[in-house]
Each structure stands twice: as structure tokens, then as C-alpha cells.
Design a protein around this motif. Sequence first.
Motif, PDB file in Angstrom:
ATOM      1  N   PHE A  61      -6.402  54.300 -25.042  1.00 20.53           N
ATOM      2  CA  PHE A  61      -6.214  54.012 -26.526  1.00 20.53           C
ATOM      3  C   PHE A  61      -7.121  53.141 -27.401  1.00 20.53           C
ATOM      4  O   PHE A  61      -7.582  53.613 -28.359  1.00 20.53           O
ATOM      5  CB  PHE A  61      -4.729  53.323 -26.543  1.00 20.53           C
ATOM      6  CG  PHE A  61      -4.465  52.977 -28.063  1.00 20.53           C
ATOM      7  CD1 PHE A  61      -4.012  53.886 -28.901  1.00 20.53           C
ATOM      8  CD2 PHE A  61      -4.323  51.543 -28.367  1.00 20.53           C
ATOM      9  CE1 PHE A  61      -3.639  53.552 -30.353  1.00 20.53           C
ATOM     10  CE2 PHE A  61      -4.290  51.226 -29.584  1.00 20.53           C
ATOM     11  CZ  PHE A  61      -3.678  52.086 -30.732  1.00 20.53           C
ATOM     12  N   ASN A  62      -7.607  52.058 -26.591  1.00 26.07           N
ATOM     13  CA  ASN A  62      -8.520  51.352 -27.194  1.00 26.07           C
ATOM     14  C   ASN A  62      -9.985  51.839 -27.412  1.00 26.07           C
ATOM     15  O   ASN A  62     -10.761  51.505 -28.509  1.00 26.07           O
ATOM     16  CB  ASN A  62      -8.689  49.883 -26.306  1.00 26.07           C
ATOM     17  CG  ASN A  62      -7.457  49.027 -26.628  1.00 26.07           C
ATOM     18  OD1 ASN A  62      -6.960  48.767 -27.948  1.00 26.07           O
ATOM     19  ND2 ASN A  62      -7.026  48.347 -25.495  1.00 26.07           N
ATOM     20  N   ARG A  63     -10.400  52.731 -26.516  1.00 27.99           N
ATOM     21  CA  ARG A  63     -11.479  53.347 -26.511  1.00 27.99           C
ATOM     22  C   ARG A  63     -11.524  54.134 -27.922  1.00 27.99           C
ATOM     23  O   ARG A  63     -12.528  54.342 -28.728  1.00 27.99           O
ATOM     24  CB  ARG A  63     -11.597  54.062 -25.304  1.00 27.99           C
ATOM     25  CG  ARG A  63     -12.534  53.306 -24.153  1.00 27.99           C
ATOM     26  CD  ARG A  63     -13.189  54.082 -23.086  1.00 27.99           C
ATOM     27  NE  ARG A  63     -12.214  55.038 -22.502  1.00 27.99           N
ATOM     28  CZ  ARG A  63     -11.476  54.737 -21.392  1.00 27.99           C
ATOM     29  NH1 ARG A  63     -11.668  53.430 -20.925  1.00 27.99           N
ATOM     30  NH2 ARG A  63     -10.429  55.535 -20.966  1.00 27.99           N
ATOM     31  N   GLU A  64     -10.483  54.900 -28.006  1.00 33.25           N
ATOM     32  CA  GLU A  64     -10.232  56.036 -28.928  1.00 33.25           C
ATOM     33  C   GLU A  64     -10.226  55.405 -30.497  1.00 33.25           C
ATOM     34  O   GLU A  64     -10.990  55.812 -31.405  1.00 33.25           O
ATOM     35  CB  GLU A  64      -9.307  56.928 -28.594  1.00 33.25           C
ATOM     36  CG  GLU A  64      -9.135  57.896 -27.712  1.00 33.25           C
ATOM     37  CD  GLU A  64      -8.098  58.869 -27.535  1.00 33.25           C
ATOM     38  OE1 GLU A  64      -7.418  59.111 -28.649  1.00 33.25           O
ATOM     39  OE2 GLU A  64      -7.892  59.413 -26.417  1.00 33.25           O
ATOM     40  N   LEU A  65      -9.667  54.044 -30.305  1.00 37.95           N
ATOM     41  CA  LEU A  65      -9.254  53.308 -31.516  1.00 37.95           C
ATOM     42  C   LEU A  65     -10.685  52.680 -31.941  1.00 37.95           C
ATOM     43  O   LEU A  65     -11.306  52.787 -33.112  1.00 37.95           O
ATOM     44  CB  LEU A  65      -8.353  52.063 -31.219  1.00 37.95           C
ATOM     45  CG  LEU A  65      -8.050  51.376 -32.577  1.00 37.95           C
ATOM     46  CD1 LEU A  65      -7.130  52.214 -33.548  1.00 37.95           C
ATOM     47  CD2 LEU A  65      -7.157  50.318 -32.184  1.00 37.95           C
ATOM     48  N   SER A  66     -11.590  52.306 -30.940  1.00 36.32           N
ATOM     49  CA  SER A  66     -13.045  51.720 -31.376  1.00 36.32           C
ATOM     50  C   SER A  66     -13.625  52.976 -31.808  1.00 36.32           C
ATOM     51  O   SER A  66     -14.400  52.573 -32.758  1.00 36.32           O
ATOM     52  CB  SER A  66     -13.519  51.304 -30.111  1.00 36.32           C
ATOM     53  OG  SER A  66     -12.858  50.295 -29.612  1.00 36.32           O
ATOM     54  N   ALA A  67     -13.701  54.135 -31.264  1.00 38.30           N
ATOM     55  CA  ALA A  67     -14.514  55.112 -31.903  1.00 38.30           C
ATOM     56  C   ALA A  67     -14.127  55.830 -33.216  1.00 38.30           C
ATOM     57  O   ALA A  67     -14.883  55.976 -34.060  1.00 38.30           O
ATOM     58  CB  ALA A  67     -14.373  56.633 -31.026  1.00 38.30           C
ATOM     59  N   TYR A  68     -12.755  55.466 -33.470  1.00 35.31           N
ATOM     60  CA  TYR A  68     -12.353  55.872 -34.880  1.00 35.31           C
ATOM     61  C   TYR A  68     -12.924  54.723 -35.854  1.00 35.31           C
ATOM     62  O   TYR A  68     -13.328  55.287 -37.168  1.00 35.31           O
ATOM     63  CB  TYR A  68     -10.765  55.849 -34.794  1.00 35.31           C
ATOM     64  CG  TYR A  68     -10.152  56.239 -36.248  1.00 35.31           C
ATOM     65  CD1 TYR A  68      -9.975  57.354 -36.711  1.00 35.31           C
ATOM     66  CD2 TYR A  68      -9.771  54.992 -37.110  1.00 35.31           C
ATOM     67  CE1 TYR A  68      -9.360  57.616 -37.879  1.00 35.31           C
ATOM     68  CE2 TYR A  68      -9.264  55.281 -38.401  1.00 35.31           C
ATOM     69  CZ  TYR A  68      -9.150  56.756 -38.939  1.00 35.31           C
ATOM     70  OH  TYR A  68      -8.570  56.874 -40.031  1.00 35.31           O
ATOM     71  N   MET A  69     -12.860  53.638 -35.322  1.00 41.29           N
ATOM     72  CA  MET A  69     -13.087  52.375 -36.384  1.00 41.29           C
ATOM     73  C   MET A  69     -14.729  52.420 -36.673  1.00 41.29           C
ATOM     74  O   MET A  69     -15.300  52.399 -37.745  1.00 41.29           O
ATOM     75  CB  MET A  69     -12.895  50.960 -35.780  1.00 41.29           C
ATOM     76  CG  MET A  69     -11.721  50.627 -35.638  1.00 41.29           C
ATOM     77  SD  MET A  69     -11.473  49.135 -34.657  1.00 41.29           S
ATOM     78  CE  MET A  69     -11.992  48.081 -35.931  1.00 41.29           C
ATOM     79  N   GLY A  70     -15.391  53.211 -35.716  1.00 38.46           N
ATOM     80  CA  GLY A  70     -16.873  53.250 -35.774  1.00 38.46           C
ATOM     81  C   GLY A  70     -17.376  54.301 -36.748  1.00 38.46           C
ATOM     82  O   GLY A  70     -18.273  54.591 -37.268  1.00 38.46           O
ATOM     83  N   SER A  71     -16.274  55.359 -36.904  1.00 40.17           N
ATOM     84  CA  SER A  71     -16.449  56.462 -37.827  1.00 40.17           C
ATOM     85  C   SER A  71     -15.977  56.182 -39.202  1.00 40.17           C
ATOM     86  O   SER A  71     -16.465  57.107 -40.057  1.00 40.17           O
ATOM     87  CB  SER A  71     -15.764  58.072 -37.256  1.00 40.17           C
ATOM     88  OG  SER A  71     -14.344  57.680 -37.351  1.00 40.17           O
ATOM     89  N   ILE A  72     -15.356  55.156 -39.373  1.00 36.18           N
ATOM     90  CA  ILE A  72     -14.932  55.136 -40.705  1.00 36.18           C
ATOM     91  C   ILE A  72     -16.082  54.604 -41.597  1.00 36.18           C
ATOM     92  O   ILE A  72     -16.570  53.726 -41.156  1.00 36.18           O
ATOM     93  CB  ILE A  72     -13.718  54.115 -40.554  1.00 36.18           C
ATOM     94  CG1 ILE A  72     -12.502  54.644 -40.007  1.00 36.18           C
ATOM     95  CG2 ILE A  72     -13.322  53.593 -42.267  1.00 36.18           C
ATOM     96  CD1 ILE A  72     -11.482  53.648 -39.981  1.00 36.18           C
TER      97      ILE A  72
END
Length: 560
Positions: free
Chosen positions: A281-292
Amino acid sequence: MLLNLHVKNMALIQELEVDFRKGLNILTGETGAGKSIIIGSVNVALGLKSFKEFAREDADYALAELVFSVEQENQKKQILDMDIPIEDDQVIISRKLMNGRSITKVNGETVPVSVVKELAEILIDIHGQHEHQSLLNKKNHLQILDEFAKEELAKYKDKGAALYRNYTKIKHQLSDTRMDEAQKAKEMDFLQFEVDEIEEAGLKIGEDEELEAQFRKLSNGKKIIEYITEIHDLCGNDSMSGAAENLGRSLRNLSLVTEYDKELEGLYNQLADVESLLSDFNRELSAYMGSISFDGEDFAKIEDRLDFINHLKSKCGNSIKAILAYKDEKEKRLSELRDYDAYMERLNGEFEACKAELDKNAAKMSAIRKSYGKKLAKTIREALVDLNFLEVQFEIAVDQTGQADANGYDEVCFMISTNPGESVKPLGSVASGGELSRIMLAIKTVLADKDATETLIFDEIDVGISGRTAQKVSEKLAVIARNHQVICITHLAQIASMSDSHYVIEKKIVKNNTITSIRELSEDESIHEIARILGGAKITETVMESAKEMKELALCTKKY
């Protein structure tokens, strides 16, 4: 079939309830007893009359309620098609007047009066003086003949209705399309503008939904970033309070004690699974934050595109599919105007073809009406002879009036002569009120087998008749009552003696108040009531014997 009538606070009625039965239900009583109030209450319940002339001014409310039993499948279908539920094969119609306002209900649900009127046409047929007078209107003659011929005529009437709708549509198109060159050029310019506007937009199905999703995301970007950052802090391992950090520490501590108790291995494995899920979950959340990211220029483009699409929707339809369909429609119209002369020629051709088909269908309807008109006239004449029109002549004239419509082009007129040597003339110029009531009864007798309405009410059917004619009328009512429920108010002993169920309407004084009541009579009471009608103020043994004899003769008549 009408099972029950319940009335409260209507004219001389404080409260009244009566159950009706199959066959011939006869209502009698002294003049002024309130017979008209009974029928009036039925009419009020069915929305055919207002409370105004019946409701008591000294009462808080007035009520008229009818309970019908519905067993015929065609009636059930018609009622269900009106979105009216049928409970236990019953329909309860109730109208109540309170505080100057009337409330109409069917099976407990409030409905407009118009619904009850439509329902009344399915459930009951009321014939009073007004209905007899309806025979004076030639439009009703057409309806009666069409009812008699409906089995063969129905498909042509349905076809005529469809043809006439198309005929009217094409006629309006011709009227709307006729224009001069200036008008044509103006419309073509506007059509071309609309088509170009949609074409240049380059719309794609689903584009609006995708843009709206992007718009929602970008317009709420700041809020998304705030919450996602907070979630990242709470779930991550960047701080001592993060869920990942605490979960890792817990897992390490648990591993130190599992060697002492094998049961802890299961808990350790569960916690390890949780840690793995949280890490994913934290990896996917970090990736999402990087794409924003928020690009003001992209946001403006999306906003402008949505505004333009919504502008087209306001003019052309509520979806991109509807906008494209609108464009196709305008292109078709533009093509028609570009080749205007050919289009008008085709439209005129369709109009003439539809008119010819309408006339052809009307001719078939007319032929059927003329054929059945002869049969109906013969049958009605025989019924009139049975009703003591001994020298009667009866014909049905079917004449073409002009341009055909949905119902053809026929005008129907009932023609009659009641005296020897006289030529037949239109019914309205010959028949008296009493004769009209008998003619209507003859027609109802003839149509009885074709009439789907189960309950028939006859009021004033005995106007202007007596003696042998009254006897003939009673026999006709008995014929109708074999297949229908008949409710009849009468002043004549001949008709009363033919009853299957006999009710008396009485007026009494109770505590200085005059009230009307109704009750069903036993066999002996019915004979006594017939004797009252025969003998008036004094009922002698001779009159009673006559009443008994009339009842016995009526029973013998009904057996055949």
C-alpha cells in the motif's frame, strides 16, 4: 359487479349501506322517498356528479363509497393497465367531502377524479333520462353500430387510427416545409452552421465523462494532496508514530518469543501478512504522490472543453450520442432542402398514397357498417316489437360525409316510424321521452351479449309506459339480467315483480329528522310492496292476490 354501496350524510341519508346481488335488482319506494338520492350517490362516487347538490350542510363530512367485484379477465387487464392494483378481485371507490374539499380514493390510494371517471366506464353503465336523450345525437348512433360490429370492424379502426396519424403528420410536414427561396436559404444557412459547429467539435462518445473525471480530480488537487500526505505519514515508516514503523517493531518483538510457544507462530504469520500488505500500500501511495501535479494550462483547457460540450448539450441533447444524432437529423434536413423540389415531390407522393390508403380503409369500414347496420336494424326492430312498438319500422342509414379520418367517413343515423303509413324519419324528430327509454332498452338488449360492462343501472326506464308495454319492458330487463347485474329503479308493479332481489327505499322521521333508508325485502315483503304499488293507499285481498300472481308469472317467464 357492484357488491356494496355505502353512503353517509347525503341529502336525506344520514348513513346507508346496501349489498347488491347478481341478476335483476329492483328498487322501489314512495314518491319522494329518496330513490334519486341513491342513484345520485352512485354518480357522486364515480365522479359523474359533484357533492354540491347532495352533501348535508349540517354534517362534518359526506361520503359515497362503492365496492365492485372484478372477475372478468378483460376488465382486470383494463384496470391494471391504468396502474390500479386489484386486491382480492375487488375495487373500492371512495369519495369524501370534508371542509369543502373532496378526496377520491381507489383501493385506498388517492387519485384524481378523472381516473375514477375512466374506471367507471369499465365497471358500470348508468342509464337515466340524460342517457336516453343521448340517442338524439347521431354521433352516438355511430358508436352503437360500431359496438355491434366491433369483432369485424376493430382491425380496420386500429388501422385507420394509425393511417390518420401518419396522414396528419405528413400534412403538417407539407405545411411547415412550403417556403420561398429566401426562407429556404435562411434555414439552410442556419442548418449548415449547426452541422459545422458539431463537426468541428470532433466529439467522441464517452469524452465528456472522461473530462468530467479529470476536472473533478484537478479542481480538488489541493485537498487530495493534503489528505494523501497525512495518510502517508500515518501509514509509513518515516517517523516513530508511523503504522509501518510500529508494525515492523511489533513483528520483531513477536519473532523473539515464538520459539517459546508454537501457538504464536500463527499470529506471527498473520502479522507478517499485514506488514506485507501495508508495504504494498505504501509503495503504491508513494507512486501516486509522485504522479500528482497541477498544470493550470491543462486545467483551463479541460474546463473550456467541458463548457463547450455542455453548451452543445443545452442545444442538441443531454449526451454526446444525442448531439451526434441531432447533427444527423440536421444533415438530413439540409439534404432535403438542397434538393427541395424532389423532396416536396416525394412528400406529396407520400401524402397522396397515405390519403388513398386512408380512403380505402374507410371504404372497407363503411361496407362493414352497412352490412351490420342492416342486421342491427332488423334485430332492434324485433326488440322494439317485443317492447310493444307493434307497427314500428326501424332502419340505420350509413352515409359518407366527406374526407376520411381515423374513424372513416361515415355518418350514421337511426331512422324510425312508430305509426303505420308514415315514412321513417330521424329518431330525434320522432321519438318521445318514453319511447326513447324503450328504444335505449331495446338497444341494450341487443348489445347485451357484446357488452363487457357487467353492471347496468336503469333509472326512469318506465317513463311514460304502463300495462302491456310495462310487462314487455320487465321481460327485456330480465333477459339482460341473465348475463349482467342490473339495478333498476321503478314505479311499476310489472317490473318490480320480475326482480331477483327487491329493495325498498323508505323515508322516516327519527327524532324530528327526516331520513332515507334502504333494505332488502323477503319474498313475502316483496309481494306486499308490489301490492302497495298496485293498490295505492288501500291494499285489499284482491290486490294481494294480484301481486302474488304477478310474482308467480314473473318466475315462470324467467325460466324461459
